[in-house]
Design a protein around this motif. Structure first.
Motif, PDB file in Angstrom:
ATOM      1  N   PHE A 231      -6.441  42.188  43.891  1.00  0.00           N
ATOM      2  CA  PHE A 231      -5.814  42.586  44.841  1.00  0.00           C
ATOM      3  C   PHE A 231      -6.047  43.862  45.729  1.00  0.00           C
ATOM      4  O   PHE A 231      -5.881  43.619  46.981  1.00  0.00           O
ATOM      5  CB  PHE A 231      -4.475  43.148  43.964  1.00  0.00           C
ATOM      6  CG  PHE A 231      -3.426  43.795  44.776  1.00  0.00           C
ATOM      7  CD1 PHE A 231      -2.534  43.127  45.579  1.00  0.00           C
ATOM      8  CD2 PHE A 231      -3.101  45.271  44.754  1.00  0.00           C
ATOM      9  CE1 PHE A 231      -1.597  43.674  46.015  1.00  0.00           C
ATOM     10  CE2 PHE A 231      -2.278  45.867  45.607  1.00  0.00           C
ATOM     11  CZ  PHE A 231      -1.457  44.985  46.151  1.00  0.00           C
ATOM     12  N   GLY A 232      -6.800  44.622  45.335  1.00  0.00           N
ATOM     13  CA  GLY A 232      -7.308  45.616  45.928  1.00  0.00           C
ATOM     14  C   GLY A 232      -8.242  45.099  47.176  1.00  0.00           C
ATOM     15  O   GLY A 232      -8.050  45.416  48.415  1.00  0.00           O
ATOM     16  N   PRO A 233      -9.441  44.315  47.002  1.00  0.00           N
ATOM     17  CA  PRO A 233     -10.338  43.819  47.868  1.00  0.00           C
ATOM     18  C   PRO A 233      -9.586  42.854  48.787  1.00  0.00           C
ATOM     19  O   PRO A 233      -9.742  42.898  50.216  1.00  0.00           O
ATOM     20  CB  PRO A 233     -11.067  43.159  47.351  1.00  0.00           C
ATOM     21  CG  PRO A 233     -11.524  43.799  45.860  1.00  0.00           C
ATOM     22  CD  PRO A 233      -9.895  44.353  45.674  1.00  0.00           C
ATOM     23  N   LEU A 234      -8.530  42.298  48.558  1.00  0.00           N
ATOM     24  CA  LEU A 234      -7.727  41.243  49.254  1.00  0.00           C
ATOM     25  C   LEU A 234      -6.897  42.235  50.341  1.00  0.00           C
ATOM     26  O   LEU A 234      -6.614  41.726  51.490  1.00  0.00           O
ATOM     27  CB  LEU A 234      -6.704  40.513  48.460  1.00  0.00           C
ATOM     28  CG  LEU A 234      -6.002  39.477  49.189  1.00  0.00           C
ATOM     29  CD1 LEU A 234      -6.695  38.555  49.847  1.00  0.00           C
ATOM     30  CD2 LEU A 234      -4.915  38.728  48.416  1.00  0.00           C
ATOM     31  N   LEU A 235      -6.347  43.218  49.748  1.00  0.00           N
ATOM     32  CA  LEU A 235      -5.642  44.054  50.547  1.00  0.00           C
ATOM     33  C   LEU A 235      -6.301  44.784  51.835  1.00  0.00           C
ATOM     34  O   LEU A 235      -5.866  44.937  52.812  1.00  0.00           O
ATOM     35  CB  LEU A 235      -4.785  45.110  49.609  1.00  0.00           C
ATOM     36  CG  LEU A 235      -3.878  46.178  50.357  1.00  0.00           C
ATOM     37  CD1 LEU A 235      -2.557  45.402  51.081  1.00  0.00           C
ATOM     38  CD2 LEU A 235      -3.405  47.176  49.609  1.00  0.00           C
ATOM     39  N   TYR A 236      -7.515  45.472  51.302  1.00  0.00           N
ATOM     40  CA  TYR A 236      -8.190  46.129  52.362  1.00  0.00           C
ATOM     41  C   TYR A 236      -9.249  45.485  53.302  1.00  0.00           C
ATOM     42  O   TYR A 236      -9.711  45.858  54.182  1.00  0.00           O
ATOM     43  CB  TYR A 236      -8.695  47.298  51.579  1.00  0.00           C
ATOM     44  CG  TYR A 236      -7.790  48.439  51.498  1.00  0.00           C
ATOM     45  CD1 TYR A 236      -7.162  49.188  52.010  1.00  0.00           C
ATOM     46  CD2 TYR A 236      -7.474  48.383  49.803  1.00  0.00           C
ATOM     47  CE1 TYR A 236      -6.015  50.125  51.785  1.00  0.00           C
ATOM     48  CE2 TYR A 236      -6.609  49.272  49.229  1.00  0.00           C
ATOM     49  CZ  TYR A 236      -5.911  50.327  50.203  1.00  0.00           C
ATOM     50  OH  TYR A 236      -4.886  51.033  50.040  1.00  0.00           O
ATOM     51  N   THR A 237      -9.670  44.203  52.641  1.00  0.00           N
ATOM     52  CA  THR A 237     -10.841  43.692  53.140  1.00  0.00           C
ATOM     53  C   THR A 237     -10.891  42.221  53.451  1.00  0.00           C
ATOM     54  O   THR A 237     -11.565  41.375  53.736  1.00  0.00           O
ATOM     55  CB  THR A 237     -12.404  43.809  52.381  1.00  0.00           C
ATOM     56  OG1 THR A 237     -12.191  43.371  50.993  1.00  0.00           O
ATOM     57  CG2 THR A 237     -12.685  45.385  52.097  1.00  0.00           C
ATOM     58  N   GLY A 238      -9.475  41.920  53.254  1.00  0.00           N
ATOM     59  CA  GLY A 238      -9.269  40.405  53.453  1.00  0.00           C
ATOM     60  C   GLY A 238      -9.751  39.901  54.608  1.00  0.00           C
ATOM     61  O   GLY A 238      -9.961  38.397  54.655  1.00  0.00           O
ATOM     62  N   GLU A 239      -9.338  40.600  55.881  1.00  0.00           N
ATOM     63  CA  GLU A 239      -9.916  40.140  57.159  1.00  0.00           C
ATOM     64  C   GLU A 239     -11.276  40.144  57.515  1.00  0.00           C
ATOM     65  O   GLU A 239     -11.881  39.829  58.724  1.00  0.00           O
ATOM     66  CB  GLU A 239      -8.835  40.267  58.286  1.00  0.00           C
ATOM     67  CG  GLU A 239      -7.462  40.191  57.912  1.00  0.00           C
ATOM     68  CD  GLU A 239      -6.620  40.647  58.885  1.00  0.00           C
ATOM     69  OE1 GLU A 239      -7.176  41.565  59.916  1.00  0.00           O
ATOM     70  OE2 GLU A 239      -5.444  40.520  59.014  1.00  0.00           O
ATOM     71  N   LEU A 248     -13.190  37.528  45.548  1.00  0.00           N
ATOM     72  CA  LEU A 248     -12.444  37.121  46.789  1.00  0.00           C
ATOM     73  C   LEU A 248     -13.326  35.678  47.209  1.00  0.00           C
ATOM     74  O   LEU A 248     -12.799  34.839  47.810  1.00  0.00           O
ATOM     75  CB  LEU A 248     -12.697  38.005  48.072  1.00  0.00           C
ATOM     76  CG  LEU A 248     -11.628  38.933  47.754  1.00  0.00           C
ATOM     77  CD1 LEU A 248     -11.489  40.100  49.199  1.00  0.00           C
ATOM     78  CD2 LEU A 248      -9.929  38.495  47.613  1.00  0.00           C
ATOM     79  N   ALA A 249     -14.630  35.764  46.746  1.00  0.00           N
ATOM     80  CA  ALA A 249     -15.295  34.620  47.477  1.00  0.00           C
ATOM     81  C   ALA A 249     -14.836  33.366  46.614  1.00  0.00           C
ATOM     82  O   ALA A 249     -15.183  32.297  47.179  1.00  0.00           O
ATOM     83  CB  ALA A 249     -16.953  34.772  46.795  1.00  0.00           C
ATOM     84  N   LEU A 250     -14.269  33.328  45.435  1.00  0.00           N
ATOM     85  CA  LEU A 250     -13.708  32.195  44.821  1.00  0.00           C
ATOM     86  C   LEU A 250     -12.723  31.430  45.946  1.00  0.00           C
ATOM     87  O   LEU A 250     -12.584  30.253  45.632  1.00  0.00           O
ATOM     88  CB  LEU A 250     -13.218  32.427  43.597  1.00  0.00           C
ATOM     89  CG  LEU A 250     -14.013  32.829  42.392  1.00  0.00           C
ATOM     90  CD1 LEU A 250     -13.304  33.434  41.279  1.00  0.00           C
ATOM     91  CD2 LEU A 250     -14.956  31.911  41.862  1.00  0.00           C
TER      92      LEU A 250
END
Length: 297
Positions: A231-239, A248-250
């Protein structure tokens, strides 16, 4: 004249072996009966890992079919995933996030737990209640205001919004360390004070060495949580793909209409290896820390 010893009959020679075999079989059955619950739990937790590994070495056509055993072993799947995505960069990002967050948690949580466990000061119980309340607060509730704060500082798109909070406050780690420090007798701290040690010296020289199992368990909890955090990496580094972590690499191997299950499972298995290796080397301290944590409230 040399006396010759008669060779014992075959049936007599084998008699000592039969009780020995019975004892071995009986001991094995006794061991299985004693550890039946542990074996069942071990099998339950090992089955998904075996399933992930077997799927990872299958062909894309066979993955997630009724045939659970690979007809052909495609070991090259573990190599091809590095060509499909920059996994080394994602690995570095995951290690940066997990290691820095764990270090920050230890720096901030150990003194806070010591203050709540061994120091007498006005408002200590209120502060502990606030820590408990922070543990009950879902992270999604504060996601929007925190994102606005980090966005105003220009740090979105990086891992710093995920790392910096661990240098400031982590409720669960403070709670866990406090519970473990409560098991350390207060007389050790009092003796250190009589000898002229300051509170910092008592913490570093007395409490930290005695609390190593609890510290190791807390650090392992923090590392595993940040390593698997999505959740955290998707929120802040998703783009910003250059800042993605392995979790997230999955998503790279999952499309809208097709999923490369063998590649996804290969990345999943590779992602599991560091956490498994860490737990194998730290399991004694982890189990000891969990055993003693919470004995005294």
């Amino acid at each position: 004249m040399t006396a010759t010893l008669a060779k014992p009959p075959a049936d007599i020679a084998w008699e000592p072996e039969q009780p020995r075999r019975k004892r071995n079989v009986g001991g094995f059955l006794n061991w299985v009966a004693t550890h039946a619950l542990g074996l069942a739990l071990g099998l339950m937790f090992a089955t998904p890992v075996v399933f992930v590994f077997l799927t990872a070495v299958m062909s894309d056509d066979q993955a997630f079919t009724s045939n659970l055993w690979p007809t052909e072993w495609h070991w090259e799947n573990f190599v091809e995933v590095f060509d499909k995505a920059p996994l080394f960069q994602y690995l570095v990002n995951s290690l940066t996030y997990s290691l820095l967050a764990t270090a920050g948690m230890l720096i901030s949580s150990i003194p806070a737990a010591y203050a709540l466990a061994k120091l007498q000061w006005r408002g200590r119980n209120v502060a502990f209640i606030l820590v408990i309340g922070a543990m009950m607060l879902p992270p999604q509730v504060v996601a929007v205001p925190l994102y606005d704060t980090w966005s105003s500082l220009g740090l979105t798109g990086t891992l710093w919004p995920l790392i910096v909070p661990y240098f400031l406050f982590d409720a669960f780690s403070i709670f866990l360390l406090r519970q473990f420090m409560l098991t350390i007798p207060q007389s050790y701290v009092d003796a250190a004070r009589v000898d002229g040690c300051s509170e910092f010296q008592a913490l570093v020289r007395i409490i930290v060495p005695m609390a190593k199992p609890g510290i190791a368990a807390t650090a392992l909890f923090c590392f595993l949580f940040t390593w698997n955090d999505y959740f955290g990496p998707l929120l802040y580094t998703g783009e910003v793909k250059d800042q993605w972590t392995l979790s997230l690499a999955l998503a790279t191997f999952k499309g809208m209409h097709i999923v490369q299950w063998n590649s996804s499972m290969a990345v999943t298995f590779l992602t599991m290896i560091p956490a498994v290796v860490l737990f194998v080397f730290a399991q004694k301290s982890f189990v000891k820390g969990i055993t003693f944590t919470g004995v005294k409230g």
